[in-house]
Design a protein around this motif. Sequence first.
Motif, PDB file in Angstrom:
ATOM      1  N   LEU A 360       0.822  -1.222   0.080  1.00 26.48           N
ATOM      2  CA  LEU A 360      -0.054  -0.069  -0.055  1.00 26.48           C
ATOM      3  C   LEU A 360       0.977   1.337   0.135  1.00 26.48           C
ATOM      4  CD1 LEU A 360      -2.645  -0.967   2.552  1.00 26.48           C
ATOM      5  CD2 LEU A 360      -2.997  -0.747   0.115  1.00 26.48           C
ATOM      6  N   ASN A 361       1.853   1.045   0.564  1.00 35.32           N
ATOM      7  CA  ASN A 361       2.868   2.373   0.798  1.00 35.32           C
ATOM      8  C   ASN A 361       3.535   2.697  -0.473  1.00 35.32           C
ATOM      9  OD1 ASN A 361       4.367   4.289   2.509  1.00 35.32           O
ATOM     10  ND2 ASN A 361       5.968   3.110   1.635  1.00 35.32           N
ATOM     11  N   LEU A 362       3.572   1.572  -1.473  1.00 37.50           N
ATOM     12  CA  LEU A 362       4.126   1.919  -2.775  1.00 37.50           C
ATOM     13  C   LEU A 362       2.965   2.302  -3.656  1.00 37.50           C
ATOM     14  CD1 LEU A 362       6.434   1.353  -5.004  1.00 37.50           C
ATOM     15  CD2 LEU A 362       5.486  -0.875  -5.363  1.00 37.50           C
ATOM     16  N   LEU A 363       1.595   1.728  -3.479  1.00 34.57           N
ATOM     17  CA  LEU A 363       0.796   2.190  -4.217  1.00 34.57           C
ATOM     18  C   LEU A 363       0.169   3.753  -4.181  1.00 34.57           C
ATOM     19  CD1 LEU A 363      -1.947   1.501  -6.147  1.00 34.57           C
ATOM     20  CD2 LEU A 363      -3.119   1.008  -4.022  1.00 34.57           C
ATOM     21  N   PHE A 364       0.523   4.424  -2.814  1.00 31.84           N
ATOM     22  CA  PHE A 364       0.451   5.576  -2.704  1.00 31.84           C
ATOM     23  C   PHE A 364       1.491   6.439  -2.565  1.00 31.84           C
ATOM     24  CE2 PHE A 364      -3.512   3.426  -0.737  1.00 31.84           C
ATOM     25  CZ  PHE A 364      -4.478   4.162  -1.523  1.00 31.84           C
ATOM     26  N   ARG A 365       2.625   5.976  -3.305  1.00 27.20           N
ATOM     27  CA  ARG A 365       3.883   6.599  -3.244  1.00 27.20           C
ATOM     28  C   ARG A 365       3.881   8.259  -3.655  1.00 27.20           C
ATOM     29  NH1 ARG A 365       3.533   3.315  -7.225  1.00 27.20           N
ATOM     30  NH2 ARG A 365       4.013   3.751  -9.442  1.00 27.20           N
ATOM     31  N   LYS A 366       2.878   8.632  -4.472  1.00 28.34           N
ATOM     32  CA  LYS A 366       2.789   9.847  -4.968  1.00 28.34           C
ATOM     33  C   LYS A 366       2.337  10.888  -3.638  1.00 28.34           C
ATOM     34  CE  LYS A 366       1.824   9.078  -9.935  1.00 28.34           C
ATOM     35  NZ  LYS A 366       0.936   9.497 -11.020  1.00 28.34           N
ATOM     36  N   VAL A 367       1.735  10.270  -2.741  1.00 30.23           N
ATOM     37  CA  VAL A 367       1.694  11.147  -1.608  1.00 30.23           C
ATOM     38  C   VAL A 367       2.821  11.439  -0.662  1.00 30.23           C
ATOM     39  CG1 VAL A 367       0.273  11.309   0.728  1.00 30.23           C
ATOM     40  CG2 VAL A 367      -0.814  10.146  -1.285  1.00 30.23           C
ATOM     41  N   GLY A 368       3.536  12.605  -0.916  1.00 31.22           N
ATOM     42  CA  GLY A 368       4.781  12.659  -0.676  1.00 31.22           C
ATOM     43  C   GLY A 368       5.169  12.854   0.785  1.00 31.22           C
ATOM     44  N   ASN A 369       4.278  13.547   1.446  1.00 28.83           N
ATOM     45  CA  ASN A 369       4.231  13.504   2.866  1.00 28.83           C
ATOM     46  C   ASN A 369       4.129  12.297   3.863  1.00 28.83           C
ATOM     47  OD1 ASN A 369       3.051  14.204   5.682  1.00 28.83           O
ATOM     48  ND2 ASN A 369       4.232  16.085   5.403  1.00 28.83           N
ATOM     49  N   ALA A 370       5.133  11.801   4.286  1.00 27.15           N
ATOM     50  CA  ALA A 370       5.064  10.329   5.120  1.00 27.15           C
ATOM     51  C   ALA A 370       3.589  10.332   6.005  1.00 27.15           C
ATOM     52  CB  ALA A 370       5.939  10.033   5.745  1.00 27.15           C
ATOM     53  N   GLU A 371       3.586  11.259   6.654  1.00 25.19           N
ATOM     54  CA  GLU A 371       2.515  11.386   7.779  1.00 25.19           C
ATOM     55  C   GLU A 371       0.940  11.315   7.076  1.00 25.19           C
ATOM     56  OE1 GLU A 371       2.535  14.360  10.836  1.00 25.19           O
ATOM     57  OE2 GLU A 371       4.621  13.697  11.295  1.00 25.19           O
ATOM     58  N   GLU A 372       0.955  12.181   6.130  1.00 24.36           N
ATOM     59  CA  GLU A 372      -0.534  11.972   4.887  1.00 24.36           C
ATOM     60  C   GLU A 372      -0.465  10.562   4.672  1.00 24.36           C
ATOM     61  OE1 GLU A 372      -2.807  14.183   4.588  1.00 24.36           O
ATOM     62  OE2 GLU A 372      -1.734  15.156   6.326  1.00 24.36           O
ATOM     63  N   ARG A 373       0.624  10.150   3.899  1.00 25.53           N
ATOM     64  CA  ARG A 373       0.377   8.748   3.485  1.00 25.53           C
ATOM     65  C   ARG A 373      -0.206   7.510   4.345  1.00 25.53           C
ATOM     66  NH1 ARG A 373       5.877   7.136   2.186  1.00 25.53           N
ATOM     67  NH2 ARG A 373       5.818   9.006   0.666  1.00 25.53           N
ATOM     68  N   VAL A 374       0.180   7.817   5.721  1.00 26.78           N
ATOM     69  CA  VAL A 374      -0.118   6.891   6.676  1.00 26.78           C
ATOM     70  C   VAL A 374      -1.869   6.848   6.768  1.00 26.78           C
ATOM     71  CG1 VAL A 374      -0.382   6.530   8.938  1.00 26.78           C
ATOM     72  CG2 VAL A 374       1.776   6.867   8.200  1.00 26.78           C
ATOM     73  N   LYS A 375      -2.155   8.088   6.555  1.00 29.73           N
ATOM     74  CA  LYS A 375      -3.846   8.054   6.606  1.00 29.73           C
ATOM     75  C   LYS A 375      -4.633   7.282   5.374  1.00 29.73           C
ATOM     76  CE  LYS A 375      -3.015  12.425   8.867  1.00 29.73           C
ATOM     77  NZ  LYS A 375      -2.713  13.931   8.570  1.00 29.73           N
ATOM     78  N   PHE A 376      -3.902   7.519   4.278  1.00 35.39           N
ATOM     79  CA  PHE A 376      -4.340   6.757   3.122  1.00 35.39           C
ATOM     80  C   PHE A 376      -4.267   5.367   3.375  1.00 35.39           C
ATOM     81  CE2 PHE A 376      -3.585  11.010   1.579  1.00 35.39           C
ATOM     82  CZ  PHE A 376      -4.648  11.077   0.516  1.00 35.39           C
ATOM     83  N   ILE A 377      -3.119   4.992   3.826  1.00 32.80           N
ATOM     84  CA  ILE A 377      -2.788   3.663   4.108  1.00 32.80           C
ATOM     85  C   ILE A 377      -3.919   2.888   4.821  1.00 32.80           C
ATOM     86  CG2 ILE A 377      -1.053   1.858   5.078  1.00 32.80           C
ATOM     87  CD1 ILE A 377       1.203   3.707   3.720  1.00 32.80           C
ATOM     88  N   LEU A 378      -4.197   3.465   6.439  1.00 29.95           N
ATOM     89  CA  LEU A 378      -5.011   3.127   7.121  1.00 29.95           C
ATOM     90  C   LEU A 378      -6.290   2.807   6.559  1.00 29.95           C
ATOM     91  CD1 LEU A 378      -3.849   5.128  10.257  1.00 29.95           C
ATOM     92  CD2 LEU A 378      -3.593   2.727   9.950  1.00 29.95           C
ATOM     93  N   ALA A 379      -6.744   3.956   5.699  1.00 29.39           N
ATOM     94  CA  ALA A 379      -8.128   3.752   4.965  1.00 29.39           C
ATOM     95  C   ALA A 379      -8.130   2.712   4.377  1.00 29.39           C
ATOM     96  CB  ALA A 379      -8.460   5.261   4.300  1.00 29.39           C
ATOM     97  N   SER A 380      -7.317   2.442   3.510  1.00 29.71           N
ATOM     98  CA  SER A 380      -7.047   1.346   2.490  1.00 29.71           C
ATOM     99  C   SER A 380      -6.977  -0.104   3.115  1.00 29.71           C
ATOM    100  CB  SER A 380      -6.099   1.287   1.489  1.00 29.71           C
ATOM    101  OG  SER A 380      -5.934   2.601   0.743  1.00 29.71           O
ATOM    102  N   TYR A 381      -6.086  -0.028   4.433  1.00 30.27           N
ATOM    103  CA  TYR A 381      -6.147  -1.360   4.989  1.00 30.27           C
ATOM    104  C   TYR A 381      -7.695  -1.703   5.441  1.00 30.27           C
ATOM    105  CZ  TYR A 381      -4.036  -4.766   8.278  1.00 30.27           C
ATOM    106  OH  TYR A 381      -3.548  -6.020   8.617  1.00 30.27           O
ATOM    107  N   ASN A 382      -8.465  -0.758   5.904  1.00 28.74           N
ATOM    108  CA  ASN A 382      -9.699  -1.120   6.254  1.00 28.74           C
ATOM    109  C   ASN A 382     -10.917  -1.530   5.189  1.00 28.74           C
ATOM    110  OD1 ASN A 382     -12.704   0.355   7.371  1.00 28.74           O
ATOM    111  ND2 ASN A 382     -11.780  -0.871   8.754  1.00 28.74           N
ATOM    112  N   SER A 383     -10.811  -0.606   4.209  1.00 29.72           N
ATOM    113  CA  SER A 383     -11.770  -0.818   3.141  1.00 29.72           C
ATOM    114  C   SER A 383     -11.159  -1.300   1.882  1.00 29.72           C
ATOM    115  CB  SER A 383     -12.468   0.456   2.783  1.00 29.72           C
ATOM    116  OG  SER A 383     -11.522   1.371   2.337  1.00 29.72           O
ATOM    117  N   GLY A 384      -9.855  -1.587   1.597  1.00 26.18           N
ATOM    118  CA  GLY A 384      -9.233  -1.688   0.335  1.00 26.18           C
ATOM    119  C   GLY A 384      -8.903  -0.489  -0.356  1.00 26.18           C
TER     120      GLY A 384
END
Length: 455
Positions: A360-384
């Motif tokens: 998921l971290n690779l999928l959202f690599r365009k989200v440059g800020n690491a802290e922001e990317r965590v939020k995208f990963i958490l949402a995806s972990y929960n829902s896909g």
Amino acid sequence: MPAKLLWLLLFVFYACEFKETGSVTVPDAGKSPVEKTIRDTLHVATMYGSSSYFNFRDEIMGNDYEMADDLASYAGRPLKIHLAKSTDEMLKMLRERKVDIIAYSIYETKALKDKFRFVAFQEDSYMVLVQRIGLKNVSDIHELTGKTVYVIENSVYHERLENLNKELGGGINIQTVSDTVSVDRMIEMVADKKIEYTVAHHKTANQHRNFNRRLDCRIEIGFQQKNGWLIREDDEATRNLISKWEKDPDTELLKSQLYGKYNYRNPYFISQKLLIPKGAISPYDVYFKRYAPEIKWDWRLLAAVAFHESGFDSAQVSRKGASGLMQLMPRTAANFGLSRSNILNPEKNIEASVQYIKSLNLLFRKVGNAEERVKFILASYNSGPAHVLDAMALAEKYGKNPYIWFGHVEYYLSRKHEPEIYNDEVVKYGYFSSAVTLKYVRNTLDTYNKYKGRI
């Protein structure tokens, strides 16, 4: 009088006159200050218990609490919980207009129906005898003659046992305990061999039995009863609010998810069997510390994910098949090397989940800020990730920032249940009910911050 003195006196006068003003204390004509307070904040009474409200690892949980919290969010009002020690105390709060709602499983009686209105009905249930499996096991209600049964005084259980005793011609030794003792505690006393018998509703007793197979709750001593929350009979505003909230599709989804959470793998019972070393977050801290560096995460964030996925119960299997500490779906688990034989192994489960997060971290690599990317990963972990990607596309199309979560991508994810949104040409994955995912992101980050403050 000098002008300066006059202004000073006027200032003091108005300061004294209005120092108590504000949205929660200024009385309206015909309204008491309490009623004004209730209008601005959703005041809810409940009691500590396995299905209502409890603290698990510094996290407030409970079916009734989570439903009340969701209702408050739906209404756009802050939630204020008033913990009571007994049902009578909750009823008094409601009568005196200190609360809007009793968010606790109250069973219908004619006396209560005459004075209050039942709302937010829950699963019907019936009363049972709770005992331990063993030589003194009662197999028929007639065998209760000569036995001592403990019940909460002046409760529906006390009333039913008194009536049953009359039906049997007497002989049951009925002992009462204070009404500040919960039904959960009574069942625990049976399990701990402090008393031999008590009475509870099957719904609650069976939750305990799922975690203690030495308990027996098969003998019925009552009929099916409706149960739900209570509001005042004249409170049409709260009745209408609850009615609209219950019809919302997101509420139905939440009810279903909470049913599985609290009826099959209730964290209340997990906390009683989970041995957490002093100064630790969980029994699995060593594994979180071992694998978190692979994704450049703080190990406490990985622990927060585990907590919200399984409550640190490594044997948990959801109704949809998500398994283990990190609640991996079978297909995801298989993609990262797990099989049915080792999916519940805590270390293997954590290791596989880290590999999934890495993808998921690779999928959202365009989200440059690491802290922001965590939020995208958490949402995806929960829902896909599919619906998150849709929300990013919507954010970009309509002038929001597709690489910022709160107020941007989160905003469009929250609207994916609206036809004009999920039918938009940039949306590839259609309708999505996002309430659970949005709350998951916020709650996991909140838990992570709590862990950082403790360890």
